[in-house]
Motif scaffolding. Structure first.
Motif, mmCIF file in Angstrom:
data_model
loop_
_atom_site.group_PDB
_atom_site.id
_atom_site.type_symbol
_atom_site.label_atom_id
_atom_site.label_comp_id
_atom_site.label_asym_id
_atom_site.label_seq_id
_atom_site.Cartn_x
_atom_site.Cartn_y
_atom_site.Cartn_z
ATOM 1 N N ASN A 120 31.951 19.811 44.723
ATOM 2 C CA ASN A 120 30.822 19.087 45.298
ATOM 3 C C ASN A 120 29.553 19.339 44.490
ATOM 4 O O ASN A 120 28.800 18.400 44.187
ATOM 5 N N LYS A 121 29.300 20.596 44.134
ATOM 6 C CA LYS A 121 28.116 20.924 43.319
ATOM 7 C C LYS A 121 28.178 20.234 41.961
ATOM 8 O O LYS A 121 27.179 19.675 41.487
ATOM 9 N N MET A 122 29.337 20.271 41.319
ATOM 10 C CA MET A 122 29.473 19.664 39.999
ATOM 11 C C MET A 122 29.332 18.144 40.057
ATOM 12 O O MET A 122 28.681 17.536 39.193
ATOM 13 N N ILE A 123 29.911 17.526 41.076
ATOM 14 C CA ILE A 123 29.810 16.071 41.215
ATOM 15 C C ILE A 123 28.372 15.657 41.493
ATOM 16 O O ILE A 123 27.879 14.675 40.924
ATOM 17 N N ASN A 124 27.667 16.399 42.350
ATOM 18 C CA ASN A 124 26.260 16.080 42.623
ATOM 19 C C ASN A 124 25.403 16.193 41.369
ATOM 20 O O ASN A 124 24.556 15.337 41.101
ATOM 21 N N PHE A 125 25.614 17.255 40.591
ATOM 22 C CA PHE A 125 24.838 17.445 39.362
ATOM 23 C C PHE A 125 25.121 16.319 38.368
ATOM 24 O O PHE A 125 24.201 15.732 37.802
ATOM 25 N N THR A 126 26.385 15.986 38.186
ATOM 26 C CA THR A 126 26.756 14.921 37.250
ATOM 27 C C THR A 126 26.249 13.563 37.722
ATOM 28 O O THR A 126 25.771 12.755 36.914
ATOM 29 N N THR A 127 26.333 13.314 39.019
ATOM 30 C CA THR A 127 25.835 12.052 39.566
ATOM 31 C C THR A 127 24.339 11.911 39.327
ATOM 32 O O THR A 127 23.864 10.836 38.938
ATOM 33 N N GLN A 128 23.601 12.987 39.533
ATOM 34 C CA GLN A 128 22.155 12.940 39.294
ATOM 35 C C GLN A 128 21.841 12.674 37.821
ATOM 36 O O GLN A 128 20.882 11.969 37.503
ATOM 37 N N ILE A 129 22.646 13.225 36.940
ATOM 38 C CA ILE A 129 22.434 12.967 35.512
ATOM 39 C C ILE A 129 22.638 11.488 35.211
ATOM 40 O O ILE A 129 21.822 10.858 34.532
ATOM 41 N N PHE A 130 23.745 10.920 35.708
ATOM 42 C CA PHE A 130 24.027 9.515 35.419
ATOM 43 C C PHE A 130 23.042 8.571 36.095
ATOM 44 O O PHE A 130 22.681 7.539 35.530
ATOM 45 N N ILE A 131 22.605 8.897 37.303
ATOM 46 C CA ILE A 131 21.634 8.045 37.995
ATOM 47 C C ILE A 131 20.300 8.031 37.251
ATOM 48 O O ILE A 131 19.663 6.989 37.112
ATOM 49 N N ASN A 132 19.880 9.178 36.758
ATOM 50 C CA ASN A 132 18.583 9.284 36.092
ATOM 51 C C ASN A 132 18.652 9.072 34.582
ATOM 52 O O ASN A 132 17.646 9.263 33.887
ATOM 53 N N LEU A 133 19.801 8.676 34.059
ATOM 54 C CA LEU A 133 19.946 8.487 32.627
ATOM 55 C C LEU A 133 18.939 7.497 32.039
ATOM 56 O O LEU A 133 18.351 7.777 30.972
#
Length: 89
Positions: A71-84
């Protein structure tokens, strides 16, 4: 990209990494200290007596903490892709 952004991004990545590793490292340390105290009290200096309990305990903690870690890893990765787009521009 400003230097402040890069530093903040690196800080967030390091914090996430430490947060993910903390359960396994903490349990490994506690089991290691406990086994060392028992070895010192009984004067049994067998190396496998130290390694095997640590491996088993770290594996069990990883097994139980895996959903939280993912869950932590998916949230971090999702935030990276959303803010890319914000990072590039």
């Amino acid at each position: 990209m400003t230097p402040d952004f890069v530093i903040g991004f690196a800080r967030q990545a390091i914090e996430t990494t430490l947060m993910i590793a903390l359960p396994m490292l903490g349990v490994g340390m506690l089991v290691g200290v406990t086994v060392s105290i028992i070895q010192a009290a009984t004067q049994i200096q067998e190396m496998t007596l130290t390694i095997v309990p640590k491996i088993i305990s770290i594996f069990l903690v990883l097994l139980f903490a895996f959903p939280w870690i993912m869950n932590k890893m998916i949230n971090f990765t999702t935030q990276i892709f959303i803010n890319l787009p914000n990072y590039i521009g």
